[in-house]
Design a protein around this motif. Structure first.
Motif, PDB file in Angstrom:
ATOM      1  N   SER A  46       2.622   2.229  -4.267  1.00 39.08           N
ATOM      2  CA  SER A  46       3.268   2.915  -5.394  1.00 39.08           C
ATOM      3  C   SER A  46       3.597   4.368  -5.047  1.00 39.08           C
ATOM      4  N   ASP A 173       7.852  -2.605  -8.962  1.00 42.46           N
ATOM      5  CA  ASP A 173       6.438  -2.364  -8.684  1.00 42.46           C
ATOM      6  C   ASP A 173       5.577  -3.367  -9.459  1.00 42.46           C
ATOM      7  N   GLU A 174       5.283  -4.494  -8.822  1.00 44.35           N
ATOM      8  CA  GLU A 174       4.479  -5.569  -9.437  1.00 44.35           C
ATOM      9  C   GLU A 174       5.022  -5.911 -10.823  1.00 44.35           C
TER      10      GLU A 174
HETATM   11 MG    MG Z   1       0.483   0.330  -7.021  1.00 41.73          MG
END
Ligand code: MG
Ligand code: ADP
Length: 249
Positions: A46, A173-174
């Motif tokens: 991230s 991001d996920e």
């Molecule tokens: Mg992350």
């Protein structure tokens, strides 16, 4: 399309909590590449996205997007080039605004138009068509407050919002991690469709190793702020989930 060179990031420098999040990271991504990103918690995944989108600045190194040095470019200037979707379906959309209002704001932002300008009926139709492409019936729910949609529906709308105007780079991001398995699969299928049909250069962080190998054209694994695996083509096709799991530290 994206070039990250020797990007270094230390959090809480000169304190007992000092932590090297990225170690002189290098990564180049070509136009149209769809890269899946895996790695344990705290690997720095991230942080890479935060540095690309400008929400944090690196200590040293260079970030280039489509030939432009964006290392120190303010977030708002990058926003029209970089689309980003987070794990939390609540993030990135305004829950008290309707589906239609959220989409119009996203469109105006990408077109660098004043958010308050009224979209033309042609623009409104285009937005509606893009929503209809999802085949979720959301085009009939333009006046529904987006906070009332399910997590999967919101992530689907977020995908449309991030790609109404083709971004130079899409960062996921996920984005399916908070969804139930059926919705997660549906949003992954939509992601694949939108990314490949529009040839959008994409980086997708996922904790699902099967998805990391099934989707996209290249997979990288991060550990302790470094890229420890970077595979594509035949080498990637031969790679098994088991082999990748064994590399997790
Ligand atoms: Mg992350
Ligand atoms: N803003 C911040 N301030 C301090 N430490 C941070 C910050 N953001 C991330 N970190 C730390 O940097 C490391 C990498 O975090 P992150 O990039 O979020 O990992 P990942 O997404 O791979 O799980 C973690 O140890 C995290 O605690």
């Amino acid at each position: 399309m994206l070039r990250i060179e020797s990007v270094h990031k230390v959090f809480n420098k000169n304190t007992p909590d000092e932590f090297i999040a990225l170690k002189s990271l290098n990564l180049s991504v070509s136009e149209g590449e769809f890269v899946t990103v895996i790695g344990g918690n705290g690997a720095g995944k991230s942080t890479v996205f935060n540095i690309i989108s400008g929400s944090i600045l690196c200590d040293s190194g260079v970030v280039e997007l489509d030939g432009t040095d964006i290392t120190y470019m303010p977030v708002y200037k990058r926003a029209s080039y970089v689309g980003r979707i987070f794990q939390d379906p609540m993030k990135g959309t305004a829950p008290s605004l309707t589906v239609g209002e959220n989409l119009i704001i996203a469109y105006m932002k990408s077109m660098k138009k004043n958010n308050l300008s009224i979209p033309s009926s042609k623009e409104k139709n285009y937005i509606k068509e893009r929503l209809a492409d999802l085949k979720l019936g959301l085009e009939d729910r333009l006046n529904t407050k987006i906070g009332l949609l399910s997590g999967g529906q919101r992530q689907a709308v977020a995908l449309v919002m991030a790609t109404l105007v083709k971004p130079k780079l899409l960062l996921l991001d996920e984005h399916t991690a908070a969804l139930d398995p059926v919705s997660a699969e549906a949003v992954m299928e939509l992601t694949e469709k939108i990314v490949t049909e529009n040839n959008i250069t994409t980086l997708m962080i996922t904790h699902n190793i099967t998805s990391a190998l099934d989707y996209g054209s290249r997979t990288i694994m991060m550990d302790l702020g470094e890229i420890i695996i970077d595979v594509c083509g035949e080498e990637r096709k031969k790679l098994t989930v088991q082999e990748l799991v064994s590399q997790y530290k």
